[in-house]
Scaffold this active site. Structure first.
Site, PDB file in Angstrom:
ATOM      1  CD  GLU A 187      19.727  66.616  -6.783  1.00 49.95           C
ATOM      2  OE1 GLU A 187      20.534  66.106  -5.999  1.00 49.95           O
ATOM      3  OE2 GLU A 187      18.581  66.986  -6.418  1.00 49.95           O
ATOM      4  CB  THR A 241      20.779  70.735   1.279  1.00 47.47           C
ATOM      5  OG1 THR A 241      20.166  69.441   1.291  1.00 47.47           O
ATOM      6  CG2 THR A 241      22.095  70.644   0.520  1.00 47.47           C
TER       7      THR A 241
END
Length: 373
Positions: A187, A241
């Site tokens: 991530e 994002t």
């Protein structure tokens, strides 16, 4: 066999009956250095390399809803019925100690097959380093069940499924919390240093990230007898994002800080008590992140209003968006709420959207099948 079982967990759990229990520290090898975005040397195995017990493993990791309104970067939960699959096998054509991505299907056609730039590949490599795997090479086939950039933890699901599969191939020597670290490395390189997607995807249920340095997780036990349905409405709109994070305010007022802290506390209490009306109320009450992101998603404000008018307990943006998530206690009512939200996206945002009604995933990433060696 589920990859996550109660006897393996090395993290803290909170239920309505045990919320006052004082948690102990996680093992020191679960420390993670946020300044380098890399696993610390203490996380890697110094033991002998384990031998593979399977020739292939298929795993699944569920979608997630992160933030849950006021819980930006520290609250998330897993959603049942949608997610990513990983097929992992020992491949003599792959150099020992390395990973190859042979195939990507589903919604991930645009993803790189380079394991250094793919979430599943990064997580698989991290687990191999933890286990000191040097004698065999592995091949990954990734089935993307989640759309990219949807706000449903697509990258985290790929990482979680890969981490669980590699661990299972070698007899599952790593704990679920260590697998979270492997997923977190993935991530951090792809969407940022936050575990509110990958932790619930691996562990299931509601997860609170109490600390990042060291990584410390709390499982929030939602009552088993209580029904909880998520209405997930995904519009045909991209919300990267990075772009959504760039919209966040660099500073906040003390009044907003106090408000969001109180709402996050109310949300946690509501989860532990199974109090859906107050859970929904807290979910809808973010004054810091949602007000900056909602205007970037056409029609989002009207979609939220439509969900409440249709009977939802609350509604907010799932993760960075653009998916809107509402909560209710009935699948039938959830379908009605979803229809009103889809209509609002089209009417107010001129966006086509798809609605799904899903329950809480209480298990997390798990092994679907395996072939003994």
């Amino acid at each position: 066999m589920a990859a996550v079982c109660c006897s393996q967990l090395k993290l803290h759990s909170l239920s309505a009956d045990a919320a006052s229990t004082s948690p102990s520290k996680l093992p020191s090898n679960l420390r993670f250095n946020p300044s380098t975005f890399a696993l610390p040397s203490s996380a890697y195995s110094k033991l002998a390399e384990p031998q593979p017990l399977c020739s292939s493993v298929k795993s699944f990791a569920p979608a997630t809803v992160a933030n849950l309104g006021p819980g930006f970067d520290f609250l998330g939960c897993a959603v049942d019925g949608i997610g990513d699959y990983v097929n992992l096998r020992i491949d003599p054509a792959v150099h020992p100690g390395e990973v190859s991505i042979s195939h990507i299907s589903g919604a991930g056609s645009k993803l790189s097959k380079n394991p250094l730039f793919n979430c599943a590949g990064i997580a698989a490599i991290a687990v191999m380093k933890m286990l000191n795997i040097r004698s065999v090479g592995l091949s990954i086939s990734l089935e993307k069940g989640l759309p990219l950039g949807s706000g449903l933890g697509s990258s985290a699901a790929s990482a979680a499924a890969a981490a669980v599969a590699v661990n299972e191939l070698f007899g599952a020597p790593l704990s679920p919390s260590q697998l979270v670290l492997a997923g977190l490395e993935s991530e951090s390189k792809v969407s940022g240093y936050h575990a509110d997607n990958v932790a619930p995807s691996i562990l299931g249920g509601f997860i609170l990230i109490r600390s990042y340095e060291p990584l410390e997780l709390l499982q929030l036990k939602f009552p088993k007898e209580q029904s909880l349905f998520f209405v997930l409405v995904n519009p045909e709109f991209e919300a990267p994002t990075k772009k959504m994070r760039a919209a966040l305010p660099p500073e906040i007022t003390m009044s907003h800080h106090i408000w969001n802290c109180s709402q996050a506390g109310a949300l946690v209490a509501s989860v532990l008590q199974g109090d859906l009306p107050n859970l929904g109320k807290a979910l809808s009450s973010d004054k810091i992140v949602e007000p900056r992101r909602a205007p970037l998603i056409p029609g989002m404000a009207e979609v939220k209003k439509a969900s409440i008018e249709a009977g939802a307990f609350g509604c907010t943006i799932s993760g960075a968006g653009p998916t809107a998530v509402a909560v209710t206690d009935s699948e039938e009512r959830g379908r009605e709420i979803g229809e009103r939200m889809v209509e609002a996206f089209m009417k107010e945002g001129n966006l086509k959207a798809m609605a799904m009604v899903k329950q809480l995933d209480r298990v997390g990433a798990r092994v679907v099948s395996k072939v003994p060696r």
